[in-house]
Structure formats: C-alpha cells, structure tokens
Design a protein around this motif. Structure first.
Motif, PDB file in Angstrom:
ATOM      1  N   GLN A 297     -39.649 -27.180  -7.355  1.00 31.92           N
ATOM      2  CA  GLN A 297     -39.277 -28.550  -7.136  1.00 31.92           C
ATOM      3  C   GLN A 297     -40.411 -29.527  -7.656  1.00 31.92           C
ATOM      4  N   VAL A 298     -40.376 -29.577  -8.851  1.00 33.43           N
ATOM      5  CA  VAL A 298     -41.577 -30.310  -9.744  1.00 33.43           C
ATOM      6  C   VAL A 298     -40.676 -31.091 -10.742  1.00 33.43           C
ATOM      7  N   ILE A 299     -41.669 -32.076 -11.034  1.00 35.09           N
ATOM      8  CA  ILE A 299     -41.213 -33.133 -11.946  1.00 35.09           C
ATOM      9  C   ILE A 299     -42.557 -33.898 -12.689  1.00 35.09           C
ATOM     10  N   PRO A 300     -42.069 -34.353 -14.012  1.00 40.08           N
ATOM     11  CA  PRO A 300     -43.230 -35.020 -14.461  1.00 40.08           C
ATOM     12  C   PRO A 300     -43.637 -36.147 -13.742  1.00 40.08           C
ATOM     13  N   VAL A 301     -44.937 -36.718 -13.762  1.00 44.32           N
ATOM     14  CA  VAL A 301     -45.428 -37.589 -12.862  1.00 44.32           C
ATOM     15  C   VAL A 301     -44.797 -39.113 -13.306  1.00 44.32           C
ATOM     16  N   ASP A 302     -44.279 -39.106 -14.235  1.00 44.72           N
ATOM     17  CA  ASP A 302     -43.509 -40.411 -14.415  1.00 44.72           C
ATOM     18  C   ASP A 302     -42.233 -40.659 -13.814  1.00 44.72           C
ATOM     19  N   LYS A 303     -41.727 -39.655 -13.245  1.00 42.42           N
ATOM     20  CA  LYS A 303     -40.350 -39.538 -12.899  1.00 42.42           C
ATOM     21  C   LYS A 303     -40.070 -39.926 -11.361  1.00 42.42           C
ATOM     22  N   THR A 304     -39.102 -39.911 -11.088  1.00 44.95           N
ATOM     23  CA  THR A 304     -38.688 -40.413  -9.486  1.00 44.95           C
ATOM     24  C   THR A 304     -38.352 -39.164  -8.760  1.00 44.95           C
ATOM     25  N   VAL A 305     -38.372 -39.310  -7.431  1.00 51.82           N
ATOM     26  CA  VAL A 305     -38.209 -38.058  -6.640  1.00 51.82           C
ATOM     27  C   VAL A 305     -36.523 -37.801  -6.714  1.00 51.82           C
ATOM     28  N   PRO A 306     -36.076 -36.613  -6.938  1.00 44.21           N
ATOM     29  CA  PRO A 306     -34.638 -36.395  -7.008  1.00 44.21           C
ATOM     30  C   PRO A 306     -33.734 -36.671  -5.632  1.00 44.21           C
ATOM     31  N   ALA A 307     -32.512 -36.542  -6.047  1.00 42.85           N
ATOM     32  CA  ALA A 307     -31.617 -36.738  -4.843  1.00 42.85           C
ATOM     33  C   ALA A 307     -30.755 -35.376  -4.770  1.00 42.85           C
ATOM     34  N   PRO A 308     -30.248 -34.911  -3.651  1.00 44.82           N
ATOM     35  CA  PRO A 308     -29.578 -33.678  -3.649  1.00 44.82           C
ATOM     36  C   PRO A 308     -28.413 -33.679  -4.717  1.00 44.82           C
ATOM     37  N   SER A 309     -27.670 -34.797  -4.781  1.00 48.61           N
ATOM     38  CA  SER A 309     -26.521 -34.883  -5.870  1.00 48.61           C
ATOM     39  C   SER A 309     -27.259 -34.662  -7.276  1.00 48.61           C
ATOM     40  N   ASP A 310     -28.585 -34.549  -7.572  1.00 47.10           N
ATOM     41  CA  ASP A 310     -28.806 -34.449  -8.910  1.00 47.10           C
ATOM     42  C   ASP A 310     -28.483 -32.803  -9.281  1.00 47.10           C
ATOM     43  N   PHE A 311     -28.435 -31.951  -8.195  1.00 50.56           N
ATOM     44  CA  PHE A 311     -28.580 -30.434  -8.341  1.00 50.56           C
ATOM     45  C   PHE A 311     -27.101 -30.055  -8.345  1.00 50.56           C
ATOM     46  N   GLU A 312     -26.805 -28.900  -9.191  1.00 45.76           N
ATOM     47  CA  GLU A 312     -25.270 -28.558  -9.288  1.00 45.76           C
ATOM     48  C   GLU A 312     -25.032 -27.534  -8.323  1.00 45.76           C
ATOM     49  N   GLN A 313     -26.006 -26.501  -8.026  1.00 44.60           N
ATOM     50  CA  GLN A 313     -25.799 -25.434  -6.796  1.00 44.60           C
ATOM     51  C   GLN A 313     -26.006 -25.993  -5.570  1.00 44.60           C
ATOM     52  N   GLU A 314     -25.158 -25.576  -4.815  1.00 43.84           N
ATOM     53  CA  GLU A 314     -24.926 -25.921  -3.399  1.00 43.84           C
ATOM     54  C   GLU A 314     -26.273 -25.545  -2.605  1.00 43.84           C
ATOM     55  N   GLY A 315     -26.800 -24.334  -2.813  1.00 39.30           N
ATOM     56  CA  GLY A 315     -28.068 -23.692  -2.354  1.00 39.30           C
ATOM     57  C   GLY A 315     -29.224 -25.069  -2.736  1.00 39.30           C
ATOM     58  N   LYS A 316     -29.332 -25.341  -4.032  1.00 37.45           N
ATOM     59  CA  LYS A 316     -30.246 -26.228  -4.260  1.00 37.45           C
ATOM     60  C   LYS A 316     -30.244 -27.761  -3.688  1.00 37.45           C
ATOM     61  N   GLN A 317     -28.861 -28.065  -3.491  1.00 36.87           N
ATOM     62  CA  GLN A 317     -28.887 -29.425  -2.783  1.00 36.87           C
ATOM     63  C   GLN A 317     -29.472 -29.237  -1.431  1.00 36.87           C
ATOM     64  N   LEU A 318     -28.986 -28.036  -0.683  1.00 33.35           N
ATOM     65  CA  LEU A 318     -29.407 -27.930   0.562  1.00 33.35           C
ATOM     66  C   LEU A 318     -31.153 -28.203   0.686  1.00 33.35           C
ATOM     67  N   ALA A 319     -31.385 -27.283  -0.320  1.00 23.04           N
ATOM     68  CA  ALA A 319     -32.979 -27.050  -0.271  1.00 23.04           C
ATOM     69  C   ALA A 319     -33.712 -28.535  -0.514  1.00 23.04           C
ATOM     70  N   CYS A 320     -32.936 -29.381  -1.558  1.00 25.54           N
ATOM     71  CA  CYS A 320     -33.503 -30.664  -1.818  1.00 25.54           C
ATOM     72  C   CYS A 320     -33.517 -31.547  -0.439  1.00 25.54           C
ATOM     73  N   ALA A 321     -32.397 -31.451   0.279  1.00 22.83           N
ATOM     74  CA  ALA A 321     -32.230 -32.511   1.270  1.00 22.83           C
ATOM     75  C   ALA A 321     -33.361 -32.038   2.355  1.00 22.83           C
ATOM     76  N   SER A 322     -33.403 -30.673   2.479  1.00 24.69           N
ATOM     77  CA  SER A 322     -34.449 -30.204   3.642  1.00 24.69           C
ATOM     78  C   SER A 322     -35.793 -30.526   3.089  1.00 24.69           C
ATOM     79  N   ALA A 323     -36.048 -30.298   1.998  1.00 25.99           N
ATOM     80  CA  ALA A 323     -37.383 -30.596   1.524  1.00 25.99           C
ATOM     81  C   ALA A 323     -37.669 -32.200   1.566  1.00 25.99           C
ATOM     82  N   LEU A 324     -36.919 -33.115   1.241  1.00 25.87           N
ATOM     83  CA  LEU A 324     -36.912 -34.436   1.353  1.00 25.87           C
ATOM     84  C   LEU A 324     -37.477 -34.998   2.892  1.00 25.87           C
TER      85      LEU A 324
END
Lengths: 468, 205
Positions: A297-324
């Motif tokens: 869950q990494v991005i270039p420093v000039d980017k913004t924190v992603p949303a679950p909807s930015d991910f295709e896989q369900e597992g990654k969406q869940l992981a994003c939501a829980s990480a946020l």
C-alpha cells in the motif's frame, strides 16, 4: 544448459535427495539473534544433538536490546533480559562467536555480518529472521527460516529445500538523485504486491541496480521478503569484491584469488531463463511513501491516499478500507498534508553509514518541531563510530534528533522504543503492519532522506521540491 | 510430533487478507525462551480490548461463541506474511487450530506450519469464496479435513481436492522428525562437506 545465479548456487549446495523427500541443501553460514534461537538450542539439548559446525555461526544481540545507554547496563524488561542471558549462555556453552552488548562489533545482525565480510558471493546463508534476504546483495542465497529449521541447521548443516521459481526484476535506466534503493524496493512491492514473490527467488538486475552501492543493494534485497520472495539476489561485481576485500572473514592471499575466480562464474548466464520477468524504468520511480498497513500500500509522495474503489479485487478493497480506518486517513488526502508525530531512522533496511549521510545532508540546519520526536538509531557500533567521526551525530542532535545506541529499536518495538496508540511515524524500516511499532501506532515507510525532510517539516515532504 | 489424522471440526471464518505474523503473535510475546503457552496471545491486538489480555473484544471474529473450539481457520490471501517467527504457528497450534485454508500463504510461515502439526491448505479464489459463503450462511458448521485423500468437504456438499508436496504430506501423516530424517544421511553430508571443503577452502579458513 544456461543457468540463473540461483540455480548455480542451488546446484553447488545440493547434497542428496532421498526418494519421496525434499532435496537436502548444504548451509554455509548461519546467523543468529536472541529471539528465534533459544527454543532451537533447547531442542538440541533435549535430543542430545551437537552443533555440526560452530564456525558457520555468527550471533548478535539486537532485537531486545535497548537503544538508551543506561538501559543497556540493566535491561529494564526482565523477560527480555532473560532472553539475552539465554543467548549469552548458549553461545558460551557451544563456543559460538557472539557480538554481545559490550562488544564494539555489536549491532543488528544484517548490518554487522557484512561489516565483517562473513557472507560471500555464492554462499548459502540462513537466519531465523526474514530479513536475511539482505545478504543477497552479495550474490549469496540468503533467506529466513523458522526456529525448527534453526535447530535443523545446527544439527545437520543442511535444510530440506524444494527448488524455488525464479523471477528477474530488471530496473532499467537511472534513478533521479532524490530516489534511492528504498524507493526501488517499495515501487517493486507496489507493483507486484506482498504476495507477488511467493514461491520465487528474485534476481534484481539492470542499469539502476548495477549503479547502486553495496549498501543500496542491501536495502533492496532486505525488502525482497516484503514482496513474499524467498530471497533476493544481485550479481556480484567489482563493487562487491571491493567491499569484501580486507574484511575480517573475507578470503586472504591465494584464497582471495581462488574465491574471486569462483565468484566471477556466479552471475546468471546471458541466455538463462527466468519463470517470470518484471521490468521497471528507474526514471519513473519517485520517492515512495506507504499509506496503509501493508508495504504494497504505497504511492509516490506527490500522490493522494487512494479509496477502496480504486482497487479492482475485492480483497484489496477490503484491505484498503481497513487500512484507512487503522491509519486514521481519508481517501483523497495528499500525502504531503499529513502530519507525523514521530520519525524513526534505523532498522536493518536503512541504518548503514550511507543512510545516515543521506539523512544528515537533509537534516543539516533544520529543526524538528516541538511536537515531533525524531530518533536516529545506527545499525551497529561501527556505523555509530563512523557517523560520529564525520560529525553526523552533531547534525542530528543540533536539529533536535535523539542519537541512540545500535539495535533494532522501533522497527519492531520489542526493546522499549515504541509508538503510543494513534501516533503517526515516518519510518525507514521495512514493515508498516498494524501495531508493528507499538499497539495502535501508524507507520509510513520511506527512505532516509525523506524521513529527514519529514522530521524537519513535521509532515511528509516531497524532497524533490526542497531545492526549488 | 503426533500423526496428522482426518478430522471434522468447526471452521472459523476470518475474512482478512495479508494477515501478518505481527498480528498472529505480537512482538511483546516473542521474548519467551519456551515453545509453549503462546495460544493465549494469538491475535492479541484484535482479540482483546486491553493490553493485559483480560477483556475479550466482542467484535473480533474468532471471539464469536459459535467458533469456540474450531480447529479449522478459513482466511484471506497471503496468510502469515512478514517475519519468520515460528511463534506464529506455535500460537496457532496452541490455540487449537490444526488446519488453515487460504488462497496463499507466505513462504516461511508455510514451512513453519509443517513443523508444528498444522496443515496449510491452498485453495482457489472461487473455492475459498464458496467455503466462506457456507460458513457465513451457517456459522458453526463443521468441515472435514482429510490429508490422506487431500480433500476438504462440507455438509453443504463442497468437496475440494488440494495439492501438497508428497514429502510434506508423508511427514505430517506419520508425524516424522525432520531432523532425524536428515541425520539418517550423515554419511552423505560428510562426503559432500569434504568435497565442498576442497572446492571452497576459504569457507573454512
């Protein structure tokens, strides 16, 4: 048949295969620390088995060791003190080399081993520690094992090992002066994911890898495990040989020439086949910062924190939501708008002299805001002394940093250095898992120079804009 | 190690991906020098509300009374990533799990499981989904794990065949001691070592 470097090392260390069993691989070097070895020594004792080759072992104390001088004399934690005492006793009983807390060689295992030239190209190296992958920087096959396997290697000098698949990660072109080996490592993990390397040994190659110093290669290989790979490898070259020459455990005299001739045969053959090939352009690798609770869950420093909807896989969406939620972040927030409470410069990933030089260059003349705590923890006494001889300690202290004794420190927070719940930390370590740096602590991984810039501003900074 | 036998047990669902070894067993419990007693600390930060581990967190999946006594854990991708600490499988085994079902496991954790009588079962994404769905629809349902026939079966009619290395299967089924097995080949190791020593004398200098 053309072979990869991994296959060459594997073939050279093949001992025997019994039908129906895994092949036995010979182990040249066995590294140890206090956390993952006590139960292995106990197992040997119970089974009345001796250590087969004590000269293959080098041990240190690092995980439990406090980084405040006063606490090193009398460890405040009785359970940690017992673990340290157990390690000292075990090493004495078996005649093993131990860099204990009083030794001028003490430090983090993956920092002190290269300092003494204990691991060479082509060797098989294990340690009850996942960051053993670090030593792949020398073209050694180095990987982490569990405590049962620590016992296995002590008793037999071998491990049952199935052959891994091979992955070539080629990084073409050259990095900008703001990006480092750490950013390459994070960018790769961002691309292939923390499970992307499962079942593989990765070989890192390409112009950008060849251009890295040995310390940079150690940082890169150190994080091979964060992509799930068994090990990471970089082909040995003139830099490798120059680094090793003259070190305590490096070959000497005639044997040096013999070793060198062998090492030069190790790089993968030009037409060797890999099971998977990944290519990156170094020019595309901006300074990286993790935003979540997994290194992927990494991005270039000039980017913004992603949303679950930015991910295709369900597992990654869940992981994003829980990480946020855990990280206390909202999707769409610019990284550079996020304040930090803590900065940690250290760990087996980034605590070598070049890391301190890079951070000091940015920290020079800055001032850490009152609300931020910044600690600089050298990986070893050798690093600490070198940094002090260059006046780097003064730069950090004058900027408001704490200058500590060596150890794993806040990378895994089992030695007194840890975050409080909710605290946000910019960290040069390797894992941003929930609670890794203390229960409820929020970890963002980045490079040493980025950490220093973040300490000065009290929030994440794009170092590419500092000089503008 | 005990022989691994076919078992039918409650399957607990923990639908999370990338569960790392820091979550499985937190660092404050790594200081012990024994192999035993880690089960009470399994998933500590999720499982308890307080640092002392006295207040159970009612929101944590595995604390549901219906999952009590479960021997099978059904969970998301890349289970066991992170550190090499064998304390993780020690905690899992001590808690009572003897099988973990996921789409993938981290390499070192996977190896460590077999040393501790735990069977990590790799299934496809679709298979995992169907197993999870059956638990969600019928919490407390018992699955059957049969290592001999390499299968997982459920009352809902799911029957999954899984892959596993032959030697891992045999060692687990027969409860063999890995070190003892290797030591049977000490003569081969001696011969190898002698040759290795001649080829790479600097390793012993």
């Amino acid at each position: 048949m053309a072979k990869t470097m991994y296959e060459k090392i594997w073939d050279t260390h093949f001992v025997h295969q019994e039908p129906g069993q895994a092949p036995l691989m010979y182990v040249d070097r066995h590294l140890m620390h206090e956390v993952t070895s006590p139960q292995a020594f106990e197992g040997l004792k119970i089974a009345n088995r001796p250590i087969r080759n004590r000269h293959s072992i080098l041990a240190t104390l690092d995980h439990c060791v406090p980084t405040k001088l006063a606490d090193r004399i009398n460890l405040p934690d009785p359970i940690g003190a017992k673990q340290v005492a157990t390690m000292v006793n075990n090493c004495e009983e078996h005649g093993l080399v131990l860099y204990d807390m009083q030794s001028k060689n003490n430090g983090i295992i993956h920092v002190v081993v290269p300092e003494h030239g204990f691991v060479h190209p082509g060797m098989t190296t294990v340690c009850g520690d996942s960051h053993t992958a670090t030593h792949g920087a020398f073209g050694a096959l180095a990987f982490g094992i569990g405590t049962s396997e620590v016992e296995h290697v002590m008793a037999t000098q071998c491990l049952p090992q199935s052959k891994s698949k091979t992955m070539l990660v080629r990084v073409n072109g050259s990095l900008s002066k703001y990006s480092t080996a750490k950013d390459i490592a994070l960018a790769i993990i961002g691309q292939i994911g923390t499970a992307g390397g499962n079942g593989y040994v990765i070989e890192y190659a390409g112009e950008a890898i060849e251009a890295l110093s040995m310390q940079g290669r150690m940082t890169l290989c150190n994080m091979a495990i964060e992509s799930g790979a068994r090990a990471g490898l970089v082909a040995p070259d003139e830099k490798t040989y120059a680094f090793l020459e003259g070190k305590e455990f490096a070959p000497k005299g005639e044997q040096w020439d013999q070793a060198l001739a062998y090492w030069k045969t190790l790089p993968s053959d030009a037409d060797a086949q890999f099971d998977r090939v990944i290519e990156l352009r170094a020019e595309d690798i901006a300074p990286q910062v993790t935003w979540g609770t997994s290194p992927e869950q990494v991005i270039p420093v000039d980017k913004t924190v992603p949303a679950p909807s930015d991910f295709e896989q369900e597992g990654k969406q869940l992981a994003c939501a829980s990480a946020l939620e855990y990280m206390g972040l909202e999707a769409g927030t610019k990284l550079t708008d996020i304040d930090v409470d803590y900065v940690f410069l250290g760990s087996c990933t980034n605590s070598r002299i070049e890391d301190f030089r890079a951070a000091a260059e940015v920290a020079k003349g800055t001032s850490v805001p009152e609300r931020v705590t910044a600690i600089a923890v050298p990986g070893s006494y050798q690093v600490k002394e070198q940094a002090e001889s260059e006046g780097l300690d003064k730069i950090f202290i004058n900027a408001g940093w704490e200058w500590r004794e060596p150890g794993c420190s806040m990378c895994l927070a089992m030695n007194g250095d840890q975050l409080k719940p909710g605290q946000r930390c910019a960290s040069t370590s390797n894992r941003n898992f929930e609670g890794r740096q203390g229960k409820g602590g929020r970890t963002h991984l980045l490079s040493p120079a980025m950490a220093a810039a973040t300490a000065a501003a009290g929030r994440f900074v794009d170092i590419r804009e500092l000089e503008a | 190690m005990e022989k691994y036998v076919k078992h039918t047990s409650v399957a607990a669902l923990m639908n999370r991906s990338n569960v790392d070894t820091d979550q499985i067993i937190a660092k404050q419990f790594l200081k012990k020098v024994e192999r035993t007693g880690f089960g009470v600390h399994l998933f500590h930060d999720w499982r308890y509300l307080d640092d002392a581990g006295t207040q159970s967190n009612p929101d944590f999946e595995l604390n549901k009374p219906v999952f009590a006594g479960a021997k099978i854990l059904v969970t998301g991708d890349n289970f066991g990533c992170g550190s090499s600490r064998e304390h993780a499988p020690w905690a899992i085994a001590d808690y009572g799990f003897s099988a973990i079902i996921s789409t993938s496991f981290a390499d070192i954790f996977y190896n460590n499981c077999f040393k501790n009588g735990i069977l990590p079962i790799v299934v496809s994404t679709d298979e995992l989904k169907s197993l999870m769905a059956e638990i969600e629809a019928n919490e407390g349902v018992a699955f059957t794990v049969d290592l001999e026939n390499q299968s997982v079966s459920t009352p809902g009619g799911i029957n999954i065949e899984f892959e596993i290395d032959g030697f891992r299967k045999r060692n687990l089924l027969e409860g063999l001691d890995d070190i003892g097995l290797t030591l049977q080949h000490t003569d081969k190791i001696d011969v190898y070592e002698k040759k290795h020593q001649q080829q790479f004398p600097w390793l012993w200098a």
